[in-house]
Structures are given as structure tokens and as C-alpha cells.
Design a protein around this motif. Structure first.
Motif, PDB file in Angstrom:
ATOM      1  N   GLU A  77       0.865  -1.153  -0.182  1.00 22.61           N
ATOM      2  CA  GLU A  77       0.011   0.029   0.004  1.00 22.61           C
ATOM      3  C   GLU A  77       0.962   1.269  -0.156  1.00 22.61           C
ATOM      4  OE1 GLU A  77      -3.730   1.878   2.710  1.00 22.61           O
ATOM      5  OE2 GLU A  77      -2.591   0.326   3.346  1.00 22.61           O
TER       6      GLU A  77
ATOM      7  N   LYS B 242       3.868   1.372  -1.173  1.00 21.13           N
ATOM      8  CA  LYS B 242       4.561   1.625  -2.401  1.00 21.13           C
ATOM      9  C   LYS B 242       3.619   2.528  -3.390  1.00 21.13           C
ATOM     10  CE  LYS B 242       7.496  -2.222  -2.176  1.00 21.13           C
ATOM     11  NZ  LYS B 242       7.705  -3.541  -2.503  1.00 21.13           N
ATOM     12  N   LYS B 243       2.435   2.042  -3.358  1.00 21.24           N
ATOM     13  CA  LYS B 243       1.162   2.631  -4.242  1.00 21.24           C
ATOM     14  C   LYS B 243       1.455   4.180  -4.072  1.00 21.24           C
ATOM     15  CE  LYS B 243      -1.430  -1.314  -4.838  1.00 21.24           C
ATOM     16  NZ  LYS B 243      -2.837  -2.038  -4.541  1.00 21.24           N
ATOM     17  N   ILE B 244       1.347   4.627  -2.739  1.00 17.14           N
ATOM     18  CA  ILE B 244       1.111   5.693  -2.313  1.00 17.14           C
ATOM     19  C   ILE B 244       2.436   6.830  -2.806  1.00 17.14           C
ATOM     20  CG2 ILE B 244       1.167   7.399  -0.251  1.00 17.14           C
ATOM     21  CD1 ILE B 244      -0.882   5.185   1.158  1.00 17.14           C
TER      22      ILE B 244
ATOM     23  N   LEU C 280       4.287   5.916  -5.178  1.00 17.99           N
ATOM     24  CA  LEU C 280       4.280   6.215  -6.575  1.00 17.99           C
ATOM     25  C   LEU C 280       3.534   7.497  -7.292  1.00 17.99           C
ATOM     26  CD1 LEU C 280       4.105   2.229  -8.056  1.00 17.99           C
ATOM     27  CD2 LEU C 280       6.408   4.400  -8.042  1.00 17.99           C
ATOM     28  N   GLN C 281       2.380   7.617  -6.584  1.00 17.27           N
ATOM     29  CA  GLN C 281       1.715   8.794  -6.682  1.00 17.27           C
ATOM     30  C   GLN C 281       2.146  10.324  -6.047  1.00 17.27           C
ATOM     31  OE1 GLN C 281      -2.177   7.517  -5.537  1.00 17.27           O
ATOM     32  NE2 GLN C 281      -2.329   5.793  -7.069  1.00 17.27           N
ATOM     33  N   ALA C 282       3.028  10.188  -5.375  1.00 19.74           N
ATOM     34  CA  ALA C 282       3.429  11.509  -4.469  1.00 19.74           C
ATOM     35  C   ALA C 282       3.923  12.571  -5.515  1.00 19.74           C
ATOM     36  CB  ALA C 282       4.560  10.915  -3.593  1.00 19.74           C
ATOM     37  N   ASP C 283       4.416  12.327  -6.463  1.00 21.37           N
ATOM     38  CA  ASP C 283       4.733  13.708  -7.448  1.00 21.37           C
ATOM     39  C   ASP C 283       3.401  14.223  -7.789  1.00 21.37           C
ATOM     40  OD1 ASP C 283       7.241  13.483  -7.476  1.00 21.37           O
ATOM     41  OD2 ASP C 283       7.563  12.431  -9.359  1.00 21.37           O
ATOM     42  N   ASP C 284       2.295  13.598  -7.728  1.00 19.12           N
ATOM     43  CA  ASP C 284       0.982  14.326  -8.031  1.00 19.12           C
ATOM     44  C   ASP C 284       0.764  15.486  -7.083  1.00 19.12           C
ATOM     45  OD1 ASP C 284       0.558  12.765 -10.295  1.00 19.12           O
ATOM     46  OD2 ASP C 284      -0.675  11.367  -9.347  1.00 19.12           O
ATOM     47  N   ARG C 285       1.426  15.458  -5.743  1.00 19.67           N
ATOM     48  CA  ARG C 285       1.011  16.324  -4.700  1.00 19.67           C
ATOM     49  C   ARG C 285       1.970  17.437  -4.631  1.00 19.67           C
ATOM     50  NH1 ARG C 285      -0.801  11.279  -3.025  1.00 19.67           N
ATOM     51  NH2 ARG C 285       1.226  10.922  -2.051  1.00 19.67           N
ATOM     52  N   LYS C 286       3.131  17.347  -5.371  1.00 25.54           N
ATOM     53  CA  LYS C 286       4.122  18.360  -5.320  1.00 25.54           C
ATOM     54  C   LYS C 286       3.543  19.804  -5.280  1.00 25.54           C
ATOM     55  CE  LYS C 286       8.195  16.298  -6.535  1.00 25.54           C
ATOM     56  NZ  LYS C 286       9.639  16.365  -7.744  1.00 25.54           N
TER      57      LYS C 286
END
Length: 99
Positions: A48, A50-52, A54-60
Motif C-alpha cells: 500500500e 509503495k502505491k502511495i 508512486l503517486q507522490a509527485d502528483d502532490r508536489k
């Protein structure tokens, strides 16, 4: 700033008087490590996470004040669900962390 925040900052400065409280890479690492520890404590797992990540750049690019508010709200929700008082937990950390 609140009394609680000021007491935490005082304790952090006592633990590391040369560094004080700044936004150095090691402080950011301590922050994310604490968040991951909480994530695991409430039942999260590595897949779980790892999935989060991988999406971290969407919140920069978020505003610091908004991100802090979201973190406090999320922590309050976890504390409530765990039948813990968020502020008391912080005071316990202050009182039980040796300098």
C-alpha cells in the motif's frame, strides 16, 4: 503559536541544540519516518505504501500551511479512531523524551 507547539520546539532544540528546528534534509527524513511509522501502526503495509509513494509527485507544489493542516486533521482522525487524545500524546512525548 500554541503552548504545545512551543513546548515541542523547546524539546527538539534541547535534543539537538546545534541544529535547532530547521528544514534540513535530515529533519525531512525524520518527518517522513514518523509518518511511515504511524502508517504502519494503523495497519498499513509495504505494498500500500509503495502505491502511495508512486503517486507522490502528483502532490508536489502544495502550500505548506495546507499540507500541515491536512497532516494535523489526518493525525486527529487516527488518534480519535485509536481512542487517543492527540494533545495528550504530544505532552506524553515531551514528558517522556529524555534530553
Amino acid at each position: 503559536m500554541s503552548e504545545l507547539q512551543n513546548r515541542i520546539v523547546e524539546r527538539l532544540a534541547a535534543l539537538d541544540p546545534l541544529r535547532q528546528v530547521d528544514l534540513t534534509p535530515d529533519k525531512r527524513e525524520k518527518f517522513i519516518t514518523a509518518a511511515i511509522d504511524l502508517f504502519y501502526a494503523v495497519g498499513g503495509d509495504a505494498e500500500e505504501l509503495k502505491k502511495i509513494i508512486l503517486q507522490a509527485d502528483d502532490r508536489k507544489g502544495r502550500d505548506v500551511a495546507d499540507a500541515v493542516a491536512q497532516m494535523v486533521v489526518a493525525t486527529a482522525a487516527v488518534s480519535y479512531a485509536s481512542d487517543l487524545d492527540l494533545v495528550q500524546a504530544a505532552y506524553n512525548w515531551i514528558d517522556n523524551t529524555p534530553v
